[in-house]
Motif scaffolding. Structure first.
Motif, PDB file in Angstrom:
ATOM      1  N   ASP A 101      43.229  62.666  64.927  1.00 55.36           N
ATOM      2  CA  ASP A 101      43.571  63.740  65.982  1.00 55.36           C
ATOM      3  C   ASP A 101      42.903  65.343  65.291  1.00 55.36           C
ATOM      4  N   ILE A 102      43.388  65.686  63.878  1.00 52.62           N
ATOM      5  CA  ILE A 102      43.135  66.733  63.379  1.00 52.62           C
ATOM      6  C   ILE A 102      41.686  67.161  63.258  1.00 52.62           C
ATOM      7  N   ILE A 103      40.985  65.934  62.898  1.00 51.98           N
ATOM      8  CA  ILE A 103      39.498  66.075  62.811  1.00 51.98           C
ATOM      9  C   ILE A 103      38.744  66.270  64.148  1.00 51.98           C
ATOM     10  N   LYS A 104      39.289  65.507  65.251  1.00 47.40           N
ATOM     11  CA  LYS A 104      38.733  65.932  66.765  1.00 47.40           C
ATOM     12  C   LYS A 104      39.299  67.536  67.083  1.00 47.40           C
ATOM     13  N   GLN A 105      40.274  67.700  66.831  1.00 53.74           N
ATOM     14  CA  GLN A 105      40.761  69.216  67.165  1.00 53.74           C
ATOM     15  C   GLN A 105      39.704  70.062  66.547  1.00 53.74           C
ATOM     16  N   ILE A 106      39.293  70.086  65.313  1.00 55.02           N
ATOM     17  CA  ILE A 106      38.398  70.733  64.632  1.00 55.02           C
ATOM     18  C   ILE A 106      37.180  70.642  65.407  1.00 55.02           C
ATOM     19  N   SER A 107      36.522  69.408  65.664  1.00 53.03           N
ATOM     20  CA  SER A 107      35.332  69.516  66.288  1.00 53.03           C
ATOM     21  C   SER A 107      35.391  69.803  67.683  1.00 53.03           C
ATOM     22  N   VAL A 108      36.179  69.692  68.473  1.00 55.42           N
ATOM     23  CA  VAL A 108      36.274  70.280  69.839  1.00 55.42           C
ATOM     24  C   VAL A 108      36.340  71.514  69.922  1.00 55.42           C
ATOM     25  N   SER A 109      37.010  72.453  68.742  1.00 59.53           N
ATOM     26  CA  SER A 109      37.404  73.931  68.928  1.00 59.53           C
ATOM     27  C   SER A 109      36.050  74.523  68.376  1.00 59.53           C
ATOM     28  N   THR A 110      35.207  73.652  67.669  1.00 60.29           N
ATOM     29  CA  THR A 110      33.988  74.155  67.071  1.00 60.29           C
ATOM     30  C   THR A 110      32.779  73.906  68.038  1.00 60.29           C
ATOM     31  N   PHE A 111      32.493  72.675  68.100  1.00 57.71           N
ATOM     32  CA  PHE A 111      31.339  72.242  68.603  1.00 57.71           C
ATOM     33  C   PHE A 111      31.251  71.593  70.077  1.00 57.71           C
ATOM     34  N   LYS A 112      32.025  72.290  70.852  1.00 57.62           N
ATOM     35  CA  LYS A 112      31.919  72.009  72.378  1.00 57.62           C
ATOM     36  C   LYS A 112      30.741  71.917  72.993  1.00 57.62           C
ATOM     37  N   ASN A 141      29.844  72.942  75.896  1.00 56.07           N
ATOM     38  CA  ASN A 141      29.289  74.249  76.499  1.00 56.07           C
ATOM     39  C   ASN A 141      29.798  75.358  75.299  1.00 56.07           C
ATOM     40  N   PRO A 142      29.134  75.341  74.191  1.00 53.92           N
ATOM     41  CA  PRO A 142      29.753  76.205  72.775  1.00 53.92           C
ATOM     42  C   PRO A 142      30.023  77.604  73.262  1.00 53.92           C
ATOM     43  N   ASP A 143      30.847  78.188  72.455  1.00 57.46           N
ATOM     44  CA  ASP A 143      31.351  79.503  72.362  1.00 57.46           C
ATOM     45  C   ASP A 143      30.055  80.381  72.163  1.00 57.46           C
ATOM     46  N   PRO A 144      30.028  81.511  72.652  1.00 56.63           N
ATOM     47  CA  PRO A 144      29.118  82.385  72.228  1.00 56.63           C
ATOM     48  C   PRO A 144      28.928  82.700  70.714  1.00 56.63           C
ATOM     49  N   TRP A 145      29.941  82.597  69.942  1.00 55.34           N
ATOM     50  CA  TRP A 145      29.682  82.787  68.417  1.00 55.34           C
ATOM     51  C   TRP A 145      28.952  81.808  67.571  1.00 55.34           C
ATOM     52  N   LEU A 146      28.771  80.645  68.187  1.00 58.68           N
ATOM     53  CA  LEU A 146      28.227  79.708  67.409  1.00 58.68           C
ATOM     54  C   LEU A 146      26.759  79.595  67.262  1.00 58.68           C
ATOM     55  N   TYR A 147      26.078  79.741  66.338  1.00 57.75           N
ATOM     56  CA  TYR A 147      24.776  79.791  66.040  1.00 57.75           C
ATOM     57  C   TYR A 147      24.133  78.305  65.696  1.00 57.75           C
ATOM     58  N   LYS A 148      24.772  77.653  64.983  1.00 55.98           N
ATOM     59  CA  LYS A 148      24.480  76.270  64.513  1.00 55.98           C
ATOM     60  C   LYS A 148      25.529  75.669  64.010  1.00 55.98           C
ATOM     61  N   GLY A 149      25.558  74.386  64.021  1.00 45.33           N
ATOM     62  CA  GLY A 149      26.672  73.380  63.295  1.00 45.33           C
ATOM     63  C   GLY A 149      25.907  72.372  62.339  1.00 45.33           C
ATOM     64  N   ILE A 150      26.055  72.324  61.123  1.00 47.30           N
ATOM     65  CA  ILE A 150      25.510  71.393  60.290  1.00 47.30           C
ATOM     66  C   ILE A 150      26.453  70.669  59.654  1.00 47.30           C
ATOM     67  N   ALA A 183      31.293  66.914  71.953  1.00 46.43           N
ATOM     68  CA  ALA A 183      30.383  67.612  71.372  1.00 46.43           C
ATOM     69  C   ALA A 183      28.979  66.814  71.526  1.00 46.43           C
ATOM     70  N   ASN A 184      28.585  66.651  72.767  1.00 46.07           N
ATOM     71  CA  ASN A 184      27.290  65.743  72.923  1.00 46.07           C
ATOM     72  C   ASN A 184      26.077  66.460  72.526  1.00 46.07           C
ATOM     73  N   ASN A 185      26.057  67.663  72.207  1.00 49.96           N
ATOM     74  CA  ASN A 185      24.981  68.452  71.679  1.00 49.96           C
ATOM     75  C   ASN A 185      24.558  68.315  70.234  1.00 49.96           C
ATOM     76  N   PHE A 186      25.323  67.370  69.744  1.00 51.01           N
ATOM     77  CA  PHE A 186      25.084  66.777  68.381  1.00 51.01           C
ATOM     78  C   PHE A 186      23.853  65.698  68.283  1.00 51.01           C
ATOM     79  N   THR A 187      23.146  65.996  67.264  1.00 50.79           N
ATOM     80  CA  THR A 187      21.944  64.972  66.870  1.00 50.79           C
ATOM     81  C   THR A 187      22.300  64.495  65.649  1.00 50.79           C
ATOM     82  N   THR A 188      22.289  63.198  65.594  1.00 49.74           N
ATOM     83  CA  THR A 188      22.436  62.395  64.324  1.00 49.74           C
ATOM     84  C   THR A 188      21.305  61.964  63.541  1.00 49.74           C
ATOM     85  N   TYR A 189      21.202  62.456  62.366  1.00 47.08           N
ATOM     86  CA  TYR A 189      20.019  62.169  61.603  1.00 47.08           C
ATOM     87  C   TYR A 189      20.523  60.925  60.490  1.00 47.08           C
TER      88      TYR A 189
END
Length: 483
Positions: A230-241, A243-252, A268-274
């Protein structure tokens, strides 16, 4: 043999390695792919086994991109670290001039690692997250004095910082634990919004070893996987939405596993898994054959290349043969500055190998001789065929998973690799990569079938008693039942 090659074994801080003039295998060429290529992605999840250089690469990215908070526009730190260091790094060449102008020292960076987030109980693990939040906020404490921030933003920052600093040892109280969980879900977005407002630049977010708390939650004295998820999901949802917030440049983000079904990145479906086999990053983590050859040559250890290959090579990432960097650096350091140049086990000593233990214990309890037999085949140098199965959740290991699921997990965590000629999707052939990992399996075999394991030892004694009494029919029936 050269003795002037210096290593900082275990140090994963890029600036320390460069400034102390210790050995570094250049991975800066991948910065252009990350930030300026036609295949650039919004958010990237890198999946690699432990000790393959994830943390060092994440730190290198941070150091390259992070702006000078006290004097924005000043890139002298990066100039010294990446360009004027006498190492001729790829990123210092003319080919990377545009990258340096547009990315180097240009962005606020929030970087956090979840390594070490564990505990026998849930509140102990959350306490360790709070300590990491406290340290992160301490770095940006100057934001509380900013004239650009609203009163509400400063109060939110102060609340998170003060709670993380003063209440992290009191989470055994339910009311504090509930507050802590809320803070864990909001600390990153709160800080990012303030940095965006302060510098009018989007924020780069780096999360290293995101899945460590989930793995540790399963093997805890009182498992708490769902709570930690639940905690890790909360962090993901609030960061990598989505429809991302205007402050997000990129997530790695980096980790060992991409967890399916109860996915951390569901929203966070805009994630690309390598993964290990996805270009163009197959050589980004670990040492390639050419890099290893140069390392050994620089150390005066070229005559040891065959030994090194047998012990530390064997991993297939795409079309590349990859050596384990932790083991290779440890070996070279020991050969130059220690007491022996004989290969030893290094990588296997960095973990308790809990995953193998959990699976084999479950196989024994279920009397699943087929699973044990397949593990035995691997240890005898044979290949095994499986169908790759997307991993579901860590708790499945406690209740039992199929051999195919377990081997998929072992593939991602570095215990097995693709055999030569194997496909890398769907139906694949796997093998133990090298002598170092085989050592790990053999030590596990000694534990399983030795007298220190009362389960197998007692079963063996019972079978021996029946045979000594010439009760062969009963012995056969006993053995068949146990299988």
């Amino acid at each position: 043999m050269s003795k002037d090659v210096l290593f900082l074994t275990g140090v994963e801080d890029f600036s320390t390695i460069i400034e102390k003039k210790t050995y570094y295998i250049d991975k800066t060429s991948y910065l252009k792919e990350l930030f300026m290529s036609t295949s650039e992605v919004m958010n990237a999840l890198f999946i690699r086994p432990r000790r393959f250089g994830k943390t060092l690469n994440m730190n290198m990215i941070k150091e390259f991109c992070e702006l000078n908070y006290q004097n924005p526009g000043d890139k002298s730190y990066q100039q010294k670290l990446f360009i004027d260091n006498g190492r001729n790094l790829a990123v210092a060449t003319d080919e990377y001039k545009e990258l340096r102008e547009k990315v180097m020292g240009e962005f606020p960076v929030i970087s956090i690692s979840f390594r070490g987030v564990e505990g026998s109980y849930f509140y102990e693990a959350v306490s360790k997250i709070l300590l990491k939040i406290s340290s992160l906020y301490e770095k940006f404490i100057f934001l509380r004095e900013s004239k650009l921030q609203t009163k509400e933003q400063i109060e939110a920052f102060s609340y998170i910082y003060n709670f993380s600093t003063t209440k992290n040892t009191k989470l055994f109280k339910p009311e504090y634990l509930a507050e802590a969980k809320q803070i864990c879900g909001s600390f990153l977005s709160t800080l990012a919004e303030m940095l965006f407002k302060e510098y009018q630049k989007k924020v780069l977010v780096i999360i290293d070893e995101y899945d460590v708390p989930l793995q540790k939650a399963v093997i805890a004295k009182e498992p708490y996987y769902d709570d930690m998820l639940d905690i890790i999901k909360q962090i993901s949802v609030s960061t990598f939405k989505q429809n991302p917030d205007p402050w997000l440049y990129k997530g790695i983000v980096s980790g060992c596993l991409r967890i399916a079904h109860q996915s951390v990145f569901t929203d966070a479906n805009n994630f690309t898994t390598y993964g290990m086999n996805r270009e163009p990053y197959t050589g980004f983590f670990g040492f390639t054959k050419d890099e290893t050859h140069k390392l050994l040559d620089d150390c005066g250890l070229s005559d040891k290349e065959n030994d090194v290959k047998e012990w530390y090579d064997g991993y297939r990432f795409g079309k590349k043969h990859i050596y384990c960097p932790w083991s290779l650096i440890s070996y070279c350091d020991e050969a130059l500055h220690g007491s022996t140049d004989k290969p030893q086990q290094f990588w296997v000593n960095t973990s308790g190998n809990d995953l193998i233990t959990m699976f084999t214990d479950n196989s024994m309890e279920a009397h699943n001789a087929e699973n044990i037999d397949k593990l035995q085949k691997l240890m005898e140098g044979e290949n095994v065929d499986i169908s790759l199965m997307e991993f579901t959740t860590y708790p499945d290991l406690r209740v039992g998973v199929s051999f195919d699921v377990f081997m998929t997990l072992m593939l991602h965590t570095g215990y097995v690799t693709f055999a030569e000629g194997s496909d890398t999707i769907d139906k694949v052939t796997l093998r133990i990569p090298n002598q170092e990992v085989l050592y790990c399996f053999n030590k596990k075999r000694e534990l399983l079938f030795g007298e220190n394991n009362p389960y197998w030892y007692n079963q063996t004694l019972s079978l021996v008693d029946l045979l000594m009494a010439n009760k062969t029919d009963e012995a056969q029936a006993y053995q068949k039942y146990r299988r």
